[in-house]
Design a protein around this motif. Structure first.
Motif: not given
Lengths: 335, 123
Positions: A197-198, A200-208, A254-257
């Motif tokens: 999950x972390x 995936x968040x790392x990869x999608x945050x900036x593009x979002x 519980x994830x870090x942006x």
């Protein structure tokens, strides 16, 4: 009701156009909706067709990254949910092409333009879905960003677009919640699942964050679109709203942006965030993203490989007179 | 069937063209040849059908099926009407004034036009 004896604004004399423009402007100013048969400036029509087509294309191309996980979803429940979601995206594309057609566009023509890369779609769909956690993150972040963008469009000055957006927004809420629930489930799982999950968040945050488009000082058409009521908030305003909404959701999960500069500004109460890599945005939107070629190739194959279905249905309709079962489906008998 | 019996005109999908399978040789049909249908859905019993959007379909029956898939994925309706858009006759926005003005000045058609004392019961 056609009334040929009535005087209609004819010709292109500047006086007539001025009167029509005045009526159009007054309708916009009064926050009334423009409807398909109303007179509208050519620029308004063209801008709307481009905006709606781009949006429709995004929904249709958006089926692909998640569609890749349909066969690999880990349970029947998750498969059924994902299938419903991908079907919704197709439906959203159809509502929007339907709205574009009321402006005189032809939907087959719009699809051709997409495939020939003459029209764009959201840059976000040019990133690959590497793990199943991406399905959850797309629901949470990508659909979350889409909701931020789309809710104000329910008040678009163009009636058919606004009505399509209302339908879409109702359904997007399911998309976002299923994604977040999926992620909550994974976060309660193994350390490996949490790491997925972390990642995936790392990869999608900036593009979002890039989904909201270029910064306001680099968004030349925005002012006109705002004046026409087809854009309601600036790109940066919506992006800020999205960040403010997402941060507490990330904390709960519980994830870090992935942004070391992300923090609350005590004066404004808003979150400040780091600098977006606009060079990457430009690369991806102009065709150099990780999956642009694959997305277009698959859309082209869908059009071409399935052409025979359209031909067959057309031939069948022609053979049966095109109006099969008309009597059976007459309004009076359709209770 | 030999390889000459198929054509992939319009794409990768090979379509048989042998003599036993008559296939029109005109350019690939597209949805643009399909008529536009307007779709009306009755949300539940007791209320009117309401216009919800449009779609293209090759015939009436397919239009109903497509309308079901497209506009009622979440129990939005108990009944669907489709009608070819070309069959709808509409008033023109340009005629709005002459068309609807006659009702605008007939205030006596509204109940509020009539002054009745407050103490008249049930009125």
């Amino acid at each position: 009701m056609s009334a040929p004896t009535l005087e209609r604004p004819g010709g292109d004399s500047p006086v007539d156009t001025a009167a029509l423009q005045e009526h159009f402007d007054a309708t916009i100013a009064a926050e009334h909706r423009i409807e398909p048969r109303d007179w509208m400036p050519e620029g308004y029509r063209k801008t709307l067709i481009r905006q709606i087509a781009q949006h429709a294309h995004s929904e249709i191309i958006g089926m692909q990254p998640e569609g890749d996980w349909l066969l690999a979803a880990p349970s029947l429940r998750r498969k059924a949910i994902l299938l419903a979601k991908v079907q919704d995206e197709a439906g959203h594309g159809m509502y929007l092409y339907s709205a574009a057609e009321t402006l005189g566009a032809d939907r087959a023509d719009l699809t051709d333009k997409l495939i020939e890369r003459k029209q764009k779609y959201s840059s976000i769909f040019n990133y690959p879905t590497l793990t199943y956690a991406d399905v959850g993150v797309i629901g949470w972040l990508v659909d979350g960003a889409a909701i931020c963008n789309q809710v104000p469009l329910c008040r678009s000055s163009y009636g058919p677009y606004a009505r399509a957006m209302i339908r879409i927004c109702k359904e997007e809420s399911f998309h976002q919640r299923q994604g977040y629930e999926l992620l909550m489930t994974m976060m309660r799982g193994t350390a490996e699942q949490r790491a997925m999950v972390q990642d995936a968040v790392d990869r999608w945050w900036w593009p979002s964050l890039m989904m909201f488009g270029p910064p306001d000082d680099d968004s030349p058409n925005s002012a006109q679109s705002m004046a026409w009521g087809i854009k309601r908030h600036s790109n940066d305003e919506l992006r800020q709203r999205y960040v403010d909404m997402s941060v507490p959701q990330a904390e709960f999960l519980g994830v870090t942006l992935p942004d070391p500069e992300l923090r609350v500004d005590p004066e404004t109460g808003h979150h400040r965030f780091g600098t977006i890599d606009w060079e990457e945005f430009k690369r991806v939107i102009s065709g150099q993203g990780p999956a642009n070629d694959e997305r277009i190739a698959r859309r082209r194959a869908a059009r071409d490989d399935n052409a025979w279905v359209i031909e067959a249905a057309t031939a069948y309709a022609r053979k049966h007179g095109g109006g099969r079962a008309t009597a059976e489906l007459a309004p009076e008998s359709a209770a | 069937m030999s390889s000459t019996d198929v054509t992939s005109e319009g794409g990768h999908g090979a379509v048989p063209t042998g003599p036993e399978v008559p296939v029109e040789t005109k350019p690939a049909a597209s949805r643009r040849d399909w008529p536009l249908y307007e779709v009306f859905v009755r949300g539940k019993r007791g209320i009117n059908h309401v216009h919800v959007g449009s779609l293209h379909a090759p015939d009436d029956e397919m239009a109903v099926h497509a309308a079901r898939d497209l506009y009622t994925r979440r129990n939005e309706g108990v009944s669907v009407w489709v009608v070819k858009a070309a069959h709808i006759t509409a008033s023109s926005p340009d005629e709005k004034d002459p068309m609807f003005a006659p009702s605008g000045d007939k205030v006596y058609r509204h109940p509020t036009f009539y002054e009745i004392p407050e103490d008249v019961p049930h009125m």
